[in-house]
Design a protein around this motif. Structure first.
Motif, mmCIF file in Angstrom:
data_model
loop_
_atom_site.group_PDB
_atom_site.id
_atom_site.type_symbol
_atom_site.label_atom_id
_atom_site.label_comp_id
_atom_site.label_asym_id
_atom_site.label_seq_id
_atom_site.Cartn_x
_atom_site.Cartn_y
_atom_site.Cartn_z
ATOM 1 N N GLU A 79 25.587 -19.009 75.362
ATOM 2 C CA GLU A 79 26.511 -17.876 75.441
ATOM 3 C C GLU A 79 26.076 -16.971 76.596
ATOM 4 O O GLU A 79 24.968 -16.439 76.586
ATOM 5 C CB GLU A 79 26.504 -17.103 74.123
ATOM 6 N N LYS A 84 27.024 -10.522 73.160
ATOM 7 C CA LYS A 84 27.623 -11.307 72.079
ATOM 8 C C LYS A 84 26.783 -12.510 71.663
ATOM 9 O O LYS A 84 27.191 -13.283 70.793
ATOM 10 C CB LYS A 84 29.016 -11.782 72.493
ATOM 11 N N ARG A 85 25.616 -12.676 72.261
ATOM 12 C CA ARG A 85 24.790 -13.844 71.957
ATOM 13 C C ARG A 85 24.321 -13.853 70.516
ATOM 14 O O ARG A 85 23.908 -12.825 69.977
ATOM 15 C CB ARG A 85 23.566 -13.875 72.870
ATOM 16 N N THR A 86 24.379 -15.035 69.908
ATOM 17 C CA THR A 86 23.850 -15.216 68.559
ATOM 18 C C THR A 86 22.549 -16.003 68.566
ATOM 19 O O THR A 86 21.912 -16.145 67.519
ATOM 20 C CB THR A 86 24.875 -15.946 67.674
ATOM 21 N N ALA A 87 22.154 -16.528 69.740
ATOM 22 C CA ALA A 87 20.910 -17.299 69.843
ATOM 23 C C ALA A 87 20.318 -17.111 71.231
ATOM 24 O O ALA A 87 21.045 -16.932 72.218
ATOM 25 C CB ALA A 87 21.165 -18.780 69.579
#
Length: 200
Positions: A79, A84-87
């Motif tokens: 991402e 907005k990154r989830t990882a």
């Protein structure tokens, strides 16, 4: 087979030949087809364990893109939007390397649509080299693909492409980030046919 048919792509290897070790191939980036061309010229026993690192936003935006990115190429999807990154991207890449996979990475971070040969490198390559210093970092120059697949075109233009592989690099002990990125960038530029000292 499609990539080879359209581009008549040929690989140019260093004197040592294709590496038998686990690698991170880092390349210039001008087209969404870049990783496909690298993947196409790798020996089958290397190709089968090599995964591209690609932008999640593009490869997840449609069912077809998702199928190609995830099911066909088993891409490590990153991402790009930090908010907005989830990882963590480095964690995703090191997890992939931990399974024995090699990676195809584009350290410019986005497609180069400028007149410059290369955009400045993002810090990802350095961070990955810090996390996995034992991994071979192999520069790869892709020539002519931006003319085969110009931005906005759907039908490829048949032209001959080359993919030139350099000798592996490693992060030196205590090497600063900027020095490492500049050294890596210079190693990649040296493979360009348009650069003095590059392969013709």
């Amino acid at each position: 087979m499609f990539a080879r048919t359209i581009t008549a792509v040929r690989a140019i290897w260093p004197e040592s030949g294709p590496s038998s070790r686990q690698c991170v191939y880092f390349a210039n980036h001008s087209s969404h087809g870049d990783f496909i061309l690298i993947w196409a010229v790798l020996p089958p026993w290397v190709r089968n364990r090599t995964r591209p690192v690609a932008g999640a936003e593009y490869w997840l935006k449609s069912k077809l893109n998702r199928f190609i990115g995830c099911d066909v190429f088993n891409a490590v999807l990153i991402e790009r939007d930090r908010e907005k990154r989830t990882a963590d991207p480095i964690t995703l890449m090191t997890n992939a390397l931990a399974t024995g996979a090699s990676l195809i990475l584009f350290p410019e971070g986005t497609r180069n649509e400028t007149e410059a040969s290369l955009l400045p490198f993002k810090s990802g390559l350095f961070n990955l080299a810090q996390a996995k210093p034992e991994i071979d970092l192999v520069p790869v120059w892709i020539d002519n693909l931006n003319r085969v697949m110009p931005k906005g075109e759907i039908v490829p233009i048949p032209l001959i492409c080359t993919v030139t592989f350099g000798e592996a690099l490693h992060l030196a002990p205590d090497e600063p980030r900027e020095a490492f990125l500049e050294r890596s960038r210079a190693a990649l530029l040296a493979l360009s046919p348009k650069t003095a000292g590059g392969n013709e």
